[in-house]
Scaffold this active site. Structure first.
Site, PDB file in Angstrom:
ATOM      1  N   ARG A  55      37.347  40.528  32.892  1.00 37.71           N
ATOM      2  CA  ARG A  55      38.325  40.801  31.845  1.00 37.71           C
ATOM      3  C   ARG A  55      39.623  40.089  32.188  1.00 37.71           C
ATOM      4  O   ARG A  55      40.055  40.102  33.336  1.00 37.71           O
ATOM      5  CB  ARG A  55      38.593  42.305  31.751  1.00 37.71           C
ATOM      6  N   TYR A  73      32.849  36.383  28.332  1.00 33.84           N
ATOM      7  CA  TYR A  73      32.608  37.429  29.334  1.00 33.84           C
ATOM      8  C   TYR A  73      32.576  38.826  28.680  1.00 33.84           C
ATOM      9  O   TYR A  73      33.476  39.164  27.889  1.00 33.84           O
ATOM     10  CB  TYR A  73      33.675  37.400  30.441  1.00 33.84           C
ATOM     11  N   LYS A  75      35.214  48.121  25.656  1.00 28.99           N
ATOM     12  CA  LYS A  75      36.600  48.436  26.038  1.00 28.99           C
ATOM     13  C   LYS A  75      37.544  48.321  24.833  1.00 28.99           C
ATOM     14  O   LYS A  75      38.459  49.128  24.676  1.00 28.99           O
ATOM     15  CB  LYS A  75      37.065  47.492  27.139  1.00 28.99           C
ATOM     16  N   HIS A 104      38.451  56.712  29.814  1.00 29.04           N
ATOM     17  CA  HIS A 104      37.668  55.853  30.713  1.00 29.04           C
ATOM     18  C   HIS A 104      36.978  56.764  31.744  1.00 29.04           C
ATOM     19  O   HIS A 104      37.378  56.807  32.899  1.00 29.04           O
ATOM     20  CB  HIS A 104      38.631  54.870  31.394  1.00 29.04           C
ATOM     21  N   SER A 147      38.431  50.967  37.770  1.00 28.68           N
ATOM     22  CA  SER A 147      37.301  50.058  37.974  1.00 28.68           C
ATOM     23  C   SER A 147      37.066  49.875  39.480  1.00 28.68           C
ATOM     24  O   SER A 147      38.013  49.906  40.258  1.00 28.68           O
ATOM     25  CB  SER A 147      37.605  48.701  37.353  1.00 28.68           C
ATOM     26  N   ALA A 148      35.794  49.739  39.853  1.00 29.69           N
ATOM     27  CA  ALA A 148      35.399  49.468  41.244  1.00 29.69           C
ATOM     28  C   ALA A 148      35.552  50.681  42.172  1.00 29.69           C
ATOM     29  O   ALA A 148      35.776  50.535  43.368  1.00 29.69           O
ATOM     30  CB  ALA A 148      36.148  48.265  41.823  1.00 29.69           C
ATOM     31  N   CYS A 149      35.467  51.892  41.623  1.00 28.87           N
ATOM     32  CA  CYS A 149      35.477  53.098  42.461  1.00 28.87           C
ATOM     33  C   CYS A 149      34.140  53.839  42.391  1.00 28.87           C
ATOM     34  O   CYS A 149      34.041  54.975  42.864  1.00 28.87           O
ATOM     35  CB  CYS A 149      36.602  54.043  42.049  1.00 28.87           C
ATOM     36  N   LYS A 203      31.971  54.635  39.519  1.00 34.02           N
ATOM     37  CA  LYS A 203      31.668  55.581  38.433  1.00 34.02           C
ATOM     38  C   LYS A 203      30.170  55.605  38.112  1.00 34.02           C
ATOM     39  O   LYS A 203      29.590  56.667  37.918  1.00 34.02           O
ATOM     40  CB  LYS A 203      32.424  55.216  37.139  1.00 34.02           C
ATOM     41  N   THR A 204      29.578  54.395  38.027  1.00 33.98           N
ATOM     42  CA  THR A 204      28.152  54.346  37.675  1.00 33.98           C
ATOM     43  C   THR A 204      27.326  55.054  38.750  1.00 33.98           C
ATOM     44  O   THR A 204      26.394  55.801  38.439  1.00 33.98           O
ATOM     45  CB  THR A 204      27.707  52.881  37.489  1.00 33.98           C
ATOM     46  N   ASN A 205      27.689  54.842  40.007  1.00 35.25           N
ATOM     47  CA  ASN A 205      26.940  55.495  41.094  1.00 35.25           C
ATOM     48  C   ASN A 205      27.097  57.012  41.037  1.00 35.25           C
ATOM     49  O   ASN A 205      26.127  57.755  41.216  1.00 35.25           O
ATOM     50  CB  ASN A 205      27.419  54.994  42.462  1.00 35.25           C
ATOM     51  N   ASP A 252      30.872  55.290  31.709  1.00 30.68           N
ATOM     52  CA  ASP A 252      32.127  54.534  31.593  1.00 30.68           C
ATOM     53  C   ASP A 252      33.127  55.117  30.590  1.00 30.68           C
ATOM     54  O   ASP A 252      34.323  55.039  30.826  1.00 30.68           O
ATOM     55  CB  ASP A 252      31.811  53.078  31.212  1.00 30.68           C
ATOM     56  N   ARG A 267      26.965  41.181  36.496  1.00 21.55           N
ATOM     57  CA  ARG A 267      26.669  42.402  35.725  1.00 21.55           C
ATOM     58  C   ARG A 267      25.212  42.519  35.324  1.00 21.55           C
ATOM     59  O   ARG A 267      24.495  41.519  35.227  1.00 21.55           O
ATOM     60  CB  ARG A 267      27.508  42.389  34.442  1.00 21.55           C
ATOM     61  N   ARG A 312      40.950  55.306  44.877  1.00 22.88           N
ATOM     62  CA  ARG A 312      40.587  54.841  46.212  1.00 22.88           C
ATOM     63  C   ARG A 312      41.861  54.831  47.049  1.00 22.88           C
ATOM     64  O   ARG A 312      42.717  53.973  46.866  1.00 22.88           O
ATOM     65  CB  ARG A 312      40.006  53.431  46.076  1.00 22.88           C
ATOM     66  N   ASP A 329      26.272  62.602  48.780  1.00 22.84           N
ATOM     67  CA  ASP A 329      26.997  63.746  49.347  1.00 22.84           C
ATOM     68  C   ASP A 329      28.202  64.153  48.501  1.00 22.84           C
ATOM     69  O   ASP A 329      28.748  65.246  48.689  1.00 22.84           O
ATOM     70  CB  ASP A 329      27.414  63.435  50.789  1.00 22.84           C
TER      71      ASP A 329
END
Ligand code: OXD
Ligand code: MN
Length: 597
Positions: A68, A196, A205, A225, A247-249, A251-253, A276, A374, A405, A500
């Site tokens: 983005r 992209y 978004k 979000h 982003s990059a913390c 969320k999907t996991n 998301d 992606r 984070r 965990d």
């Protein structure tokens, strides 16, 4: 059934972009497969080995078009102050004029695809309809995954229905002529010069956060979000929570986590509703209800593996589009921190030949997959997708979780005192930049409710809207804050993370039911000793104390940062947030005298 407004707009945009032909996307399998064949013939897509990856394709974007572009993303409101200090602003007339030049004739010799799509289940009163015009088959095929698209949407739109007008052209992918423009007052999005996903899948978004947040302000709901997940406990009770992380913390996991063994053995289960975006409304029962407006995942591939997210791996086994990962000569894909050893050779995300061990001139390893490579996959393929994920009413929220984070300072978990304090905590959220983001590594960025790049209007008004929502909710969810990333003095993570994290969610949900004990700190309530279920987890001695510690002096410095962040909003900032800052400061000061006594 013809929607005149839609017909006229398509004609008008076609006159501007001058495509050779116009094709309406109907959502049929035949049309989708014909588009896949066409994209394979032109090289836009590569068909992967179909025995290994049935229905899967590969796509590579231009090398300067892999993420983005927040610096080229604008909110175009008539008055600059309505976009606020955290957004780029352009005057709407000037924006239409400038982008109009880039769109003029941009589709010559190309097809303009008309993609009617619904964010949220088709026909639900809470869903929003958009129509994206695009000259990219890649965009069409991705939109068919992440949204509900096709003829049925036109039926739901009806002859007079309104819709978000989304115009996209790759044009010549020139970064100097790239603009991602939002016109909330016109319910319109124009995106030009990019291919992209985050810039061009306009339902995601652009509509579901930037435009929807503006609609939510005016219609009395929240576009956030946030992931949405259900946690089933051994009694079979399922409680839902929504969680916002920058982003990059992960969320999907988190949305797809696998419970640690003792929890699994006792019957805990996770149900994924979304990874998301959450649209949140007040239900008739006085609770908040959340819907995932999307129907697919657009997830980051590097780092996705059978430890971090086996459910995502299972989701992307078929009917998935991979973008900018490593491609092998035999039609396989691979990415860093994925599964198995790297292949002996392949083609990297930038189209160059790649083999393990390659490094740049400075000796830094050259990745095969772009760090922001992606996968786009249907959520319905997720093995733990919630049976409620398409419920038009959504799911009731027991808790809202904010997180970021932070390697120091912020405890593993705390519960805020009430909605207002929760809003303050969300508004002052922050995260350290990682290698995957532009900026100085480790620098703390304030990212209120993880919405900094996604709020379609003045963020001060967004805070006010959250506060007002709180006054209207008879049975509000409790608001928590988490930090999985706190480190010890030697720089090692104190908390194992991944599955965990359920231990923390379990405390959060038991707390929300009034079943778990806590002790009060200036920040809020933290788990009382023994209240966080650590069964089967071997934490080093003292780790839990470090994870939950509140350092008064560091926090007083942090509060000054909060105030500095708030300053940019001037008098538009709701006074409640400064009052919360003051109250927290007082609690911290007293805390010190109490702990000293
Ligand atoms: C995303 C993001 O792509 O938040 O979801 O950047
Ligand atoms: Mn996101």
């Amino acid at each position: 059934m013809e929607n005149k407004m839609l017909q006229n707009w398509v004609q008008e945009m076609a006159q501007l972009c001058k495509p050779e032909q116009i094709v309406w996307i109907d959502g049929s399998r035949e049309q989708k497969e014909a588009l896949e064949r066409e994209a394979v013939a032109s090289g836009e897509l590569i068909r992967l080995d179909q025995r290994k990856w049935p229905g899967c394709f590969y796509h590579r974007t231009a090398v300067n078009d892999v993420a983005r572009t927040e610096n080229l993303t604008y909110i175009c409101t008539r008055r600059e102050e309505d976009a606020g200090p955290t957004n780029n602003w352009m005057d709407p007339q000037e924006a239409y004029r400038q982008a109009g030049e880039y769109f003029n004739g941009a589709m010559r010799g190309r097809t303009m695809y008309v993609v009617p799509f619904s964010m949220g289940p088709i026909g639900s009163p809470f869903s929003k309809i958009g129509v994206e015009l695009t000259d990219s088959i890649y965009v069409v095929l991705n939109m068919l995954i992440v949204t509900r698209a096709g003829r049925e949407v036109l039926a739901a739109l009806g002859p007079d229905g309104d819709f978000t007008r989304c115009l996209h052209s790759k044009a010549d992918l020139d970064i100097n002529k790239r603009l991602i423009l939002h016109f909330p007052e016109d319910n319109t999005i124009w995106s030009v010069g990019s291919g992209y996903g985050g810039n061009v899948l306009l339902g995601k978004k652009c509509l579901s956060l930037r435009i929807a947040s503006y609609l939510g302000l005016h219609e009395g709901w929240l576009a956030e979000h946030m992931l949405i997940m259900g946690v089933e406990d051994p009694s079979g009770r399922v409680d839902y929570l929504a969680a916002a992380f920058p982003s990059a913390c992960g969320k999907t996991n988190l949305a797809m986590l696998v419970p640690p063994k003792p929890f699994r053995d006792r019957g805990y289960k996770i149900w994924t509703v979304g990874d998301d975006i959450a649209w949140i409304r007040l239900g008739e029962d006085g609770r908040l209800w959340a819907v995932n407006p999307e129907s697919g995942l657009f997830g980051v591939a590097p780092g996705t593996n059978s430890r971090s997210n086996p459910n995502a791996l299972a989701t992307i086994r078929q009917n998935t589009i991979f973008t900018n990962v490593l491609l092998t000569d035999d039609g396989d894909v691979w990415w860093e921190q994925g599964e198995g050893e790297p292949p002996a050779a392949g083609i990297a995300w930038d189209g160059s030949r790649w083999k393990p061990g390659l490094a740049d001139a400075a000796g830094n390893p050259l990745p095969g997959a772009h760090p922001n490579a992606r996968f786009t996959a249907p959520l319905a393929q997720c093995p733990i997708v919630s049976p409620e994920w398409e419920n038009p009413q959504g799911v009731p929220l027991s808790a809202i979780v904010f997180g970021g984070r932070r390697s120091t300072l912020v405890p593993l978990v705390f519960e805020t005192f009430d909605w207002r304090h929760g809003v303050y905590t969300g508004a002052t959220m922050s995260s350290e930049l990682t290698a995957a983001q532009f900026g100085t590594l480790g620098k703390v960025r304030r990212d209120p409710m993880a919405m900094l790049p996604f709020c379609g209007y003045n963020m001060a008004d967004y805070f006010r809207h959250w506060l007002e929502m709180g006054r209207r909710i008879p049975r509000p969810p409790r608001i928590f804050h988490v930090n999985w990333f706190r480190k010890d003095a030697s720089g090692s993570f104190l908390w194992p993370g991944f599955g965990d994290n359920l231990r923390v969610l379990d405390w959060i949900l038991r707390r929300s039911r009034g079943e778990a004990g806590a002790i009060e700190t200036p920040l809020g309530y933290i788990p009382a000793p023994g209240e966080l279920n650590l069964e089967g987890l071997d934490l080093p001695a003292g780790a839990m104390e470090q994870l939950l510690a509140v350092d008064r002096d560091l926090w007083l410095e942090e509060l000054a940062e909060h105030r500095r962040f708030f300053e940019q909003f001037g008098s538009r900032l709701p006074s409640e947030l400064l009052e919360e800052n003051k109250a927290l400061e007082n609690r911290l000061k007293n805390y010190s005298s109490r702990s000293a006594s």
